[in-house]
Design a protein around this motif. Structure first.
Motif, PDB file in Angstrom:
ATOM      1  N   THR A  55       0.811  -1.331  -0.046  1.00 20.42           N
ATOM      2  CA  THR A  55       0.161   0.124  -0.189  1.00 20.42           C
ATOM      3  C   THR A  55       0.971   1.076   0.199  1.00 20.42           C
ATOM      4  OG1 THR A  55      -1.609  -1.107   1.505  1.00 20.42           O
ATOM      5  CG2 THR A  55      -2.145   1.172   0.923  1.00 20.42           C
ATOM      6  N   ALA A  56       1.822   1.257   0.716  1.00 24.66           N
ATOM      7  CA  ALA A  56       2.713   2.297   0.886  1.00 24.66           C
ATOM      8  C   ALA A  56       3.329   2.508  -0.618  1.00 24.66           C
ATOM      9  CB  ALA A  56       3.890   2.217   2.067  1.00 24.66           C
ATOM     10  N   GLY A  57       3.890   1.381  -1.028  1.00 26.00           N
ATOM     11  CA  GLY A  57       4.787   1.621  -2.356  1.00 26.00           C
ATOM     12  C   GLY A  57       3.751   2.117  -3.486  1.00 26.00           C
ATOM     13  N   THR A  58       2.659   1.483  -3.516  1.00 25.04           N
ATOM     14  CA  THR A  58       1.604   2.153  -4.444  1.00 25.04           C
ATOM     15  C   THR A  58       1.228   3.693  -4.197  1.00 25.04           C
ATOM     16  OG1 THR A  58       0.728  -0.073  -4.600  1.00 25.04           O
ATOM     17  CG2 THR A  58      -0.618   1.515  -5.616  1.00 25.04           C
ATOM     18  N   ALA A  59       0.899   4.010  -2.914  1.00 24.24           N
ATOM     19  CA  ALA A  59       0.843   5.376  -2.612  1.00 24.24           C
ATOM     20  C   ALA A  59       1.857   6.314  -3.359  1.00 24.24           C
ATOM     21  CB  ALA A  59       0.677   5.676  -1.478  1.00 24.24           C
ATOM     22  N   LEU A  60       3.134   5.693  -3.102  1.00 28.35           N
ATOM     23  CA  LEU A  60       4.440   6.524  -3.540  1.00 28.35           C
ATOM     24  C   LEU A  60       4.511   6.630  -5.070  1.00 28.35           C
ATOM     25  CD1 LEU A  60       6.861   5.159  -0.827  1.00 28.35           C
ATOM     26  CD2 LEU A  60       6.316   7.684  -0.980  1.00 28.35           C
TER      27      LEU A  60
END
Length: 485
Positions: A55-60
């Motif tokens: 989720t963090a990777g996709t948001a970034l």
């Protein structure tokens, strides 16, 4: 068994691509690229490629960055879902959108209905644990993240030159990798490990396990098993032991009754999700301590999964006073309710925050500021978990206990459960994981932009794409010339 719809996922993936195109996502790359010692510097290195890391990777990436995720597990086995987790279904209600980041086509429901239809969704009670892992595998595929599996981060070394150095064990050997920022997204126990009571050390290793250990429960067949605890993992461990043929399972529960109400569920609303971070310290502590002290009840389904077995026993008001080892190696567990003769003991006693227990954080453990360093709690609200929780900034970044002692520490961001006291439960659980990931990503983007502002200003000055080319008008003659016409 649900009927599978052919091509359903193909259509959903096309829909997701269309949605992203309409939203102009991901943003075009805009970062100032850096290199060091002849290699490219990663924008953001994320430790862990489970749900939080994805989720963090996709948001970034939606904001135009290129994160790289490192996970020690083989591809498709990140997180606990198909390794150490033992519940039959998730505890969260099926309709929660989880890691979808506001994109309807990225939700579990969209993925499920694309394959099995609306009627099957209506009939679904809770999400099966292994099916959730299938969904996360699909999520990984359609978000096109760069994930390096079987890569274990051995050391995290912040530096004074705006870089963080990572020592990473890879299938090809040890590698040194540089990143501008690091996000720790390594799960419930990512900043420590299993929490074990002192008396656990009296039990021989071969006679005990923690509920999070990768234990082969078939080895408990025919054995008298004790489970310490009464939470969800205790029920899951007890049920798995019974299903694998344990002779008996005694649940040894210190409390006189099981908690009945999940106070954390009562706290879940957009006000808390977005407002916790701005609460005064005393309210943050008071809320988190209250939820900790009340404890989360085990799910009804998990409890029934245990109690349906005639050889399962719920021993309430049964703290452990003493453990002795019998001559045959079995355990004699002394409690106020009597002595239990057991062959194996499972500690379902949760996790602790202990940076020193993680060798990869040895360089930073003594420098980071905890809540115990910054806040004196009210009388009667002592809480070890809260005391040890890292004191995090607005973008989940660590802070120095003594400023100047560990330059670059603030380049490490904590996006796992121990961030809860600073930020609320937006970094480890399904309900608000997208809100947390967006906060993290927007914060990191802002930090990068401020850091590189001189370069970005040069880029603004050097921007030369014309809007008009000069042939759109003609120059008017001076007024005197107009008077003569």
């Amino acid at each position: 068994m649900h009927t599978h719809t052919p091509n359903g996922l193909d259509l959903l993936e096309a829909r997701l691509r269309q949605d992203l195109s309409w939203l102009e996502l991901p943003a075009k790359p805009w970062m100032i690229k850096k290199s060091h010692e002849g290699q490219s510097v990663i924008d953001v290195a994320i430790i862990g490629a489970g749900m939080a890391g994805l989720t963090a990777g996709t948001a970034l990436s939606l904001l135009g960055l290129h994160p790289v995720l490192f996970d020690r597990a083989p591809e498709g086995y990140e997180g606990p879902w198909v390794t150490t987790a033992r519940m039959e279904t998730l505890r969260s209600p099926k309709q929660l959108t989880g890691p979808a980041l506001g994109l309807p086509a990225l939700t579990f429901r969209a993925w499920f209905e694309a394959q099995f239809g609306e009627q099957a969704w209506t009939e679904l009670d809770k999400i099966p644990r292994t099916q959730w892992m299938e969904y996360l595998r699909w999520y990984r595929k359609v978000t096109h993240l760069e994930i390096r599996n079987e890569h274990q981060v051995l050391e995290v070394l912040p530096r004074a030159d705006q870089l963080v150095e990572l020592q990473v064990q890879t299938p090809k050997g040890l590698e040194k990798i540089f990143a501008r920022r690091v996000v720790i997204a390594s799960g419930r126990d990512g900043l420590g490990g299993p929490s074990l009571p002192d008396f656990a050390s009296k039990v021989p290793q071969q006679r005990r396990a923690h509920s999070s250990d990768a234990l082969d429960y078939q080895s408990l067949k025919g054995k008298r098993v004790g489970v310490i605890g009464a939470g969800a993992s205790a029920m899951d461990s007890a049920a798995t032991a019974l299903e694998c043929g344990a002779k008996s399972v005694d649940m040894l529960i210190r409390r006189p009754d099981l908690p009945r109400i999940n106070k954390g569920k009562g706290a879940g609303n957009p006000g808390l999700t977005h407002g916790h971070i701005d609460l005064p310290d005393e309210w943050k502590w008071r809320i988190r301590h209250y939820i900790n002290a009340q404890q989360v009840p085990p799910p009804r389904g998990s409890t029934l999964r245990v109690s349906k077995h005639a050889n399962a026993r719920f021993n309430l008001g049964c703290p452990i006073d003493e453990i002795t080892i019998n001559t045959d190696g079995s355990l004699a567990i002394q409690t106020p309710k009597g002595i239990f003769e057991l062959d194996f003991l499972i500690f379902a006693t949760g996790f602790k925050i202990d940076w020193l227990a993680r060798p990869e954080y040895a360089a930073i453990a003594k420098h980071l500021r905890t809540w115990g360093d910054r806040y004196t709690h009210e009388i009667g609200l002592q809480d070890k978990e809260l005391q040890d929780s890292p004191d995090l900034g607005a973008s989940f970044e660590l802070k120095e206990k003594n400023p100047g002692q560990c330059p670059g520490l603030e380049r490490i961001h904590v996006f796992c459960y121990p961030a809860a006291l600073s930020h609320g439960t937006v970094s480890g659980d399904i309900p608000a994981i997208s809100d947390g990931a967006k906060r993290l990503a927007q914060g990191i983007v802002s930090l990068f932009y401020r850091e590189d502002i001189a370069d970005h200003f040069e880029n603004i000055k050097n921007f030369s794409e014309p809007e008009i080319i000069g042939d759109e008008w003609s120059v008017a003659p001076p007024p005197q010339a107009l008077e003569k016409i």
